[in-house]
Design a protein around this motif. Structure first.
Motif, mmCIF file in Angstrom:
data_model
loop_
_atom_site.group_PDB
_atom_site.id
_atom_site.type_symbol
_atom_site.label_atom_id
_atom_site.label_comp_id
_atom_site.label_asym_id
_atom_site.label_seq_id
_atom_site.Cartn_x
_atom_site.Cartn_y
_atom_site.Cartn_z
ATOM 1 N N VAL A 1 -0.991 -5.188 0.994
ATOM 2 C CA VAL A 1 -2.424 -5.271 0.732
ATOM 3 C C VAL A 1 -2.892 -6.650 1.181
ATOM 4 O O VAL A 1 -2.107 -7.600 1.233
ATOM 5 N N ASN B 1 -7.426 -4.286 -1.694
ATOM 6 C CA ASN B 1 -7.715 -3.654 -0.412
ATOM 7 C C ASN B 1 -6.586 -3.791 0.597
ATOM 8 O O ASN B 1 -6.010 -4.861 0.748
ATOM 9 N N THR C 1 -11.705 -4.140 -6.172
ATOM 10 C CA THR C 1 -10.596 -3.349 -5.628
ATOM 11 C C THR C 1 -9.582 -4.242 -4.923
ATOM 12 O O THR C 1 -9.905 -5.317 -4.426
ATOM 13 N N LYS D 1 -9.115 4.230 -5.212
ATOM 14 C CA LYS D 1 -10.577 4.323 -5.224
ATOM 15 C C LYS D 1 -11.083 4.967 -3.943
ATOM 16 O O LYS D 1 -12.093 5.632 -3.946
ATOM 17 N N SER D 2 -10.383 4.714 -2.835
ATOM 18 C CA SER D 2 -10.677 5.406 -1.576
ATOM 19 C C SER D 2 -9.429 5.374 -0.717
ATOM 20 O O SER D 2 -8.674 4.409 -0.745
ATOM 21 N N CYS E 1 0.841 -1.199 0.000
ATOM 22 C CA CYS E 1 0.000 0.000 0.000
ATOM 23 C C CYS E 1 0.875 1.248 0.000
ATOM 24 O O CYS E 1 1.890 1.313 0.712
ATOM 25 N N THR F 1 -6.174 -3.474 4.514
ATOM 26 C CA THR F 1 -6.983 -3.377 5.728
ATOM 27 C C THR F 1 -6.278 -2.641 6.866
ATOM 28 O O THR F 1 -6.871 -2.447 7.914
ATOM 29 N N SER G 1 -7.472 1.634 2.633
ATOM 30 C CA SER G 1 -7.294 2.151 1.277
ATOM 31 C C SER G 1 -7.750 1.083 0.291
ATOM 32 O O SER G 1 -7.615 -0.111 0.540
ATOM 33 N N LYS G 2 -8.291 1.539 -0.846
ATOM 34 C CA LYS G 2 -8.755 0.638 -1.900
ATOM 35 C C LYS G 2 -8.208 1.126 -3.234
ATOM 36 O O LYS G 2 -8.209 2.322 -3.514
#
Length: 159
Positions: A111, A120, A118, A136-137, A104, A122, A126-127
């Protein structure tokens, strides 16, 4: 006994021993949960970490050919995280395979899964897009770095 006096003796010593023992036990549980199992019970001839069920190493899809995975190992609309190999392989649409760095870009956590279109993380949620690695987020603001893949028949390798 005044407020400034502290009781000592067998009752206090027992309570201290109980608390110290409970603290040591709690620390041992936490440390054992954080540690890894150095034994390798898998039959992963390629070496590295045992792969999750359904992955190339677990199913033998990659074999000894140097392939990361078989195309059948990567679900359409999903992906496969191969952290030990330093890559996430996704298949955003049938027959299209993409590779990304598995770390990430927010704070360097690996990740953890590919779900819902997506990739992800955790650690902080974050995505990233399975199509191009874009955010994406957040909190990440930088996309995952792309990795070039080569598909030869049903075998996927780094290009």
């Amino acid at each position: 006994m005044s407020d400034e006096q502290v009781q000592t003796g067998p009752a206090t010593q027992t309570r201290r021993a109980l608390l110290a023992g409970a603290g040591a036990l709690g620390a041992a549980v936490v440390l054992s949960a954080c540690g890894g199992d150095d034994s390798d019970d898998s039959d992963d001839s390629a070496g590295g970490d045992p792969a999750p069920s359904g992955s190339a190493a677990a199913t033998g899809g990659a074999g000894d050919s140097g392939a990361l995975a078989s195309t059948a190992d990567v679900p359409v609309g999903g992906g496969l995280i191969l952290a030990a190999k330093g890559v996430v392989i996704t298949q955003p649409e049938a027959g299209t395979f993409k590779g990304f760095d598995p770390i990430c870009t927010h704070q360097g956590c690996p990740v953890s899964n590919v779900d819902g279109g997506t990739i992800n993380c955790t650690c902080h949620m974050s995505k990233f897009s399975i199509t191009d690695g874009s955010v994406k987020s957040g909190p990440a603001t930088t996309p995952l770095a792309a990795k070039e893949l080569k598909v030869d028949g049903d075998q996927i390798t780094l290009a």
